[in-house]
Design an enzyme around this catalytic site. Structure first.
Site, PDB file in Angstrom:
ATOM      1  N   SER A 183       0.794  -1.227   0.000  1.00 51.35           N
ATOM      2  CA  SER A 183       0.000   0.000   0.000  1.00 51.35           C
ATOM      3  C   SER A 183       0.827   1.278   0.000  1.00 51.35           C
ATOM      4  O   SER A 183       0.351   2.307  -0.433  1.00 51.35           O
ATOM      5  CB  SER A 183      -0.954  -0.001   1.194  1.00 51.35           C
ATOM      6  OG  SER A 183      -0.258  -0.227   2.397  1.00 51.35           O
ATOM      7  N   HIS A 211      -5.458  -3.498  -2.606  1.00 49.58           N
ATOM      8  CA  HIS A 211      -5.054  -2.615  -3.708  1.00 49.58           C
ATOM      9  C   HIS A 211      -4.900  -3.378  -5.026  1.00 49.58           C
ATOM     10  O   HIS A 211      -4.454  -2.810  -6.012  1.00 49.58           O
ATOM     11  CB  HIS A 211      -3.729  -1.919  -3.372  1.00 49.58           C
ATOM     12  CG  HIS A 211      -3.809  -1.065  -2.151  1.00 49.58           C
ATOM     13  ND1 HIS A 211      -4.203   0.246  -2.180  1.00 49.58           N
ATOM     14  CD2 HIS A 211      -3.582  -1.355  -0.842  1.00 49.58           C
ATOM     15  CE1 HIS A 211      -4.197   0.745  -0.950  1.00 49.58           C
ATOM     16  NE2 HIS A 211      -3.817  -0.219  -0.114  1.00 49.58           N
ATOM     17  N   LYS A 242     -12.124   0.647  -1.368  1.00 49.65           N
ATOM     18  CA  LYS A 242     -11.264   1.191  -2.428  1.00 49.65           C
ATOM     19  C   LYS A 242     -11.977   1.021  -3.779  1.00 49.65           C
ATOM     20  O   LYS A 242     -12.883   1.789  -4.078  1.00 49.65           O
ATOM     21  CB  LYS A 242      -9.891   0.544  -2.367  1.00 49.65           C
ATOM     22  CG  LYS A 242      -9.271   0.732  -0.963  1.00 49.65           C
ATOM     23  CD  LYS A 242      -7.855   0.281  -0.860  1.00 49.65           C
ATOM     24  CE  LYS A 242      -7.359   0.190   0.572  1.00 49.65           C
ATOM     25  NZ  LYS A 242      -7.385   1.440   1.345  1.00 49.65           N
TER      26      LYS A 242
HETATM   27  C1  LIG Z   1      -3.424  -3.346   2.262  1.00 49.05           C
HETATM   28  C2  LIG Z   1      -4.604  -2.904   3.049  1.00 49.05           C
HETATM   29  N1  LIG Z   1      -5.290  -3.809   3.758  1.00 49.05           N
HETATM   30  C3  LIG Z   1      -6.360  -3.453   4.494  1.00 49.05           C
HETATM   31  C4  LIG Z   1      -6.797  -2.156   4.550  1.00 49.05           C
HETATM   32  C5  LIG Z   1      -7.984  -1.797   5.404  1.00 49.05           C
HETATM   33  O1  LIG Z   1      -9.110  -1.575   4.608  1.00 49.05           O
HETATM   34  P1  LIG Z   1     -10.358  -0.742   5.127  1.00 49.05           P
HETATM   35  O2  LIG Z   1     -10.186   0.659   4.638  1.00 49.05           O
HETATM   36  O3  LIG Z   1     -11.530  -1.422   4.489  1.00 49.05           O
HETATM   37  O4  LIG Z   1     -10.391  -0.852   6.606  1.00 49.05           O
HETATM   38  C6  LIG Z   1      -6.127  -1.176   3.824  1.00 49.05           C
HETATM   39  C7  LIG Z   1      -6.586   0.227   3.870  1.00 49.05           C
HETATM   40  O5  LIG Z   1      -5.868   1.162   4.005  1.00 49.05           O
HETATM   41  C8  LIG Z   1      -4.995  -1.550   3.061  1.00 49.05           C
HETATM   42  O6  LIG Z   1      -4.295  -0.636   2.392  1.00 49.05           O
END
Ligand SMILES: Cc1ncc(COP(=O)(O)O)c(C=O)c1O
Length: 395
Positions: A183, A211, A242
């Protein structure tokens, strides 16, 4: 002052950044979330969104959310375990199971809670969790809550992963957990090699496609599908926040695993279900992602255009090949100052500073959506070049 307040009053970094005029957080958007948004009454180009499909303002998704609110109401007032399951949730679970190609799916109220509640619950004291040092914070938190033995491997380094696998007792469970697209820096996990090593050492694999979905694979099914390993990955995690233009998250996996998680995963059981509006929005987003591959094609066109543009400009962007483009600044203060100057030039980007990354790895994260036009990307490249030159980042 009580001890608690006295201690916390020593944390003054935000006040100092505000006094210096470079505090970059909580910038309120007062318009529809298009590639162009309004902040403080001024139009700016949004290059900070994680909605890679750009569906967040799609009229069909908005309509589906409104329709579901009319039919079911605004909330669910309970856990999916008790009174919080709607037939609409079941429909979304089935749609994702079909889309991702897994037996069963569970919906959590955020992606964070998926990782928290899945990673913490699956393995026991004598088992192992093997995790990439750049995994998302929610995976790290899940691992911290687990009683299992924790084995960190170097970022996307398959030799390091293999060394850790060799340390594990052969008869114990070994769960490898990785982001598919990382991310912060936008690089892609070596999922093919991870799957090969998992087979060699009889390990299980969980991939976070937060992502990857909407970006990689046919119909936006993610990195595991793109590399043809989805069938060998035991658990595929995704978020609705997202590319699905909604809120919530899911785990797609085998029935033996969901049967256990539905009755043991605490961030699933002890929190309310996602709203009817969020559920209907995610359902509609899947339909659109499957039916409109041209969105994904355009996303890749502008991604490659931006990647070339930044490289030609002399920016340091690391090994990314995705719509997440890190522009390394390597200095906390400059990262904030550049973020502010770019906003003044009409470009919204996200600063990434320590502790999210090491202090010498600070960067500006430039993210693309399928709804950006090439002209908007060109404008951003020009403005970034101007501001980076002014700060001595490029010559
Ligand atoms: C790689 C990754 N996993 C999980 C999440 C968490 O997702 P959510 O926004 O649905 O809590 C994010 C969000 O920033 C992320 O980038």
């Amino acid at each position: 002052m009580k001890l608690l307040q006295a201690k916390l009053s020593q944390y003054t970094a935000p006040q100092e950044a505000k006094a210096a005029g470079i505090y970059p957080y909580f910038r309120a958007i007062s318009s529809e979330q298009d590639p162009e948004v309004v902040i403080d009454g001024k139009k700016v180009l949004m290059f900070g969104s994680n909605c890679y499909t750009g569906l967040v303002n799609d009229p069909r998704i908005k309509e589906a959310a409104i329709e579901a609110t009319r039919k079911y109401g605004t909330g669910c007032a309970g856990s999916p375990f008790l009174n919080g399951t709607l037939d609409l949730h079941k429909k979304l679970e089935a749609a994702i199971a079909e889309y991702i190609g897994k037996e069963d799916v569970m919906i959590y109220s955020s992606g964070f809670e998926v990782n928290l509640g899945v990673v913490s619950a699956l393995t026991g004291r004598e088992d192992y969790i093997l995790w990439d040092e750049q995994d998302h914070a929610s995976i790290i938190e899940g691992r911290r809550l687990s009683f299992s033995q924790s084995l960190k491997y170097k970022h996307n380094d398959m030799e390091s992963l293999e060394k850790q696998l060799q340390k594990c007792a052969p008869d114990k469970i070994k769960l490898i957990v990785t982001d598919s697209v990382f991310s912060m820096e936008g690089d892609v996990a070596n999922v093919k090699e991870i799957v090969r090593l998992a087979k060699k050492y009889d390990a299980s694999v969980m991939v976070d496609e937060a992502h990857g979905i909407g970006v990689f694979g046919e119909g936006g099914r993610g990195v595991c599908h793109h590399y043809g390993v989805a069938g060998d990955v035991d658990l595929i995690m995704g978020t609705f926040s997202k590319s699905f233009a909604s809120l919530g998250g899911f785990i797609a996996t085998d029935k033996e695993i969901t049967n256990f998680l539905r009755h043991h995963s605490r961030s699933y059981i002890f929190t309310a279900s996602i709203t009817p509006a969020s559920t209907a929005a995610a359902l509609k987003a899947i339909e659109i992602m499957k039916a409109e591959p041209e969105r994904q094609e355009h996303l890749w066109e502008i991604t490659n255009y931006a990647l070339d543009g930044f490289r030609n400009m002399g920016c340091e962007i690391g090994p990314t090949s995705t719509p997440i483009i890190p522009l390394f600044i390597r200095d906390n203060f400059k990262t904030f100052a550049i973020t502010r100057d770019l906003l003044e030039e009409g470009i919204f980007v996200n600063p990434v500073v320590s502790p999210a990354v090491a202090p010498h790895d600070t960067l500006i994260r430039f993210s693309l959506m399928a709804t950006h036009s090439k002209e908007q990307v060109t404008t951003a490249l020009e403005k970034i070049q101007k501001v980076f030159k002014a700060h001595g980042i490029i010559s």
